[in-house]
Motif scaffolding. Structure first.
Motif, PDB file in Angstrom:
ATOM      1  N   SER A 253       1.400   5.477  -1.481  1.00 31.21           N
ATOM      2  CA  SER A 253       1.868   5.895  -2.919  1.00 31.21           C
ATOM      3  C   SER A 253       3.205   6.855  -2.991  1.00 31.21           C
TER       4      SER A 253
ATOM      5  N   SER B 179      -4.110   1.391   4.528  1.00 31.26           N
ATOM      6  CA  SER B 179      -4.608   2.146   3.272  1.00 31.26           C
ATOM      7  C   SER B 179      -5.730   3.156   3.486  1.00 31.26           C
ATOM      8  N   GLU B 180      -6.088   4.080   2.938  1.00 27.98           N
ATOM      9  CA  GLU B 180      -7.222   5.002   3.037  1.00 27.98           C
ATOM     10  C   GLU B 180      -8.406   4.174   3.000  1.00 27.98           C
ATOM     11  N   GLU B 181      -8.659   3.125   2.018  1.00 26.41           N
ATOM     12  CA  GLU B 181      -9.934   2.353   2.062  1.00 26.41           C
ATOM     13  C   GLU B 181     -10.355   1.607   3.309  1.00 26.41           C
TER      14      GLU B 181
ATOM     15  N   ASN C 100       0.881  -1.175  -0.050  1.00 19.73           N
ATOM     16  CA  ASN C 100      -0.002  -0.062  -0.042  1.00 19.73           C
ATOM     17  C   ASN C 100       0.894   1.128   0.076  1.00 19.73           C
TER      18      ASN C 100
ATOM     19  N   GLU D 201       1.495  -0.311   4.987  1.00 21.62           N
ATOM     20  CA  GLU D 201       1.073   1.189   5.277  1.00 21.62           C
ATOM     21  C   GLU D 201      -0.450   0.871   5.356  1.00 21.62           C
TER      22      GLU D 201
END
Length: 166
Positions: free
Chosen positions: A53, A153-155, A51, A151
């Protein structure tokens, strides 16, 4: 009297020297008479992240058997670097290798501790080496040193926050 002083010195000096040597030394291997050429052994290390970016850089620490930091390697996400061990005589060397936790929020840094054991032997004035990798408190012998960081994740955060609101 002079004869007695000489006798005492003759007996005490070697005894004191022996005691000092026993108390103040650790085991030392001596390979006298060999003129080996140095060899360098490279040990690869990789860092990956699940995960995320933004590209992160990780610090991997290499310590010797006495716990002294001998190298710190910076490795970017999904990259592989090596640390080199240069040796000039036959022996066995053990290095502790671990990733220093960073300060990025929502990243779980890999806390695995690896040991790289370097076996160096000499034959006809030439050195050769072999490396084995092990993980602290495990019997497995991985083929490489590989750190995996995760990491959040935002989801996953969005799903968790919606679940907590219900």
């Amino acid at each position: 009297m002079k004869g007695m002083d000489a006798l005492v010195k003759l007996i005490l000096c070697p005894c004191l020297l022996g005691i000092l040597l026993l108390l103040g030394t650790k085991e030392t291997k001596v390979f006298a008479g060999f003129g080996y050429d140095e060899i360098t052994i490279s040990i690869p290390v990789s860092c990956t992240r699940e995960n995320g970016s933004e590209t992160l850089t990780y610090e991997v620490v290499v310590e010797d058997e006495d716990g002294n930091e001998v190298k710190v390697i910076e490795i970017a996400d999904n990259s592989k670097e090596s640390f080199d061990i240069t040796v000039s005589e036959p022996d066995t060397f053990v290095y502790k290798v671990y990733e220093r936790a960073g300060d990025k929020e929502k990243v779980t840094y890999d806390d695995t501790i690896y040991y790289a054991t370097v076996f160096v032997s000499g034959d006809d004035g030439k050195l050769s080496g072999a490396v084995t990798i092990s993980i602290e408190d495990e019997k497995t012998k991985p083929e490489e040193i590989s750190f995996v960081n995760i990491e959040e994740s935002e989801e996953r955060e969005t799903k968790e926050s919606k679940t907590n609101k219900k």
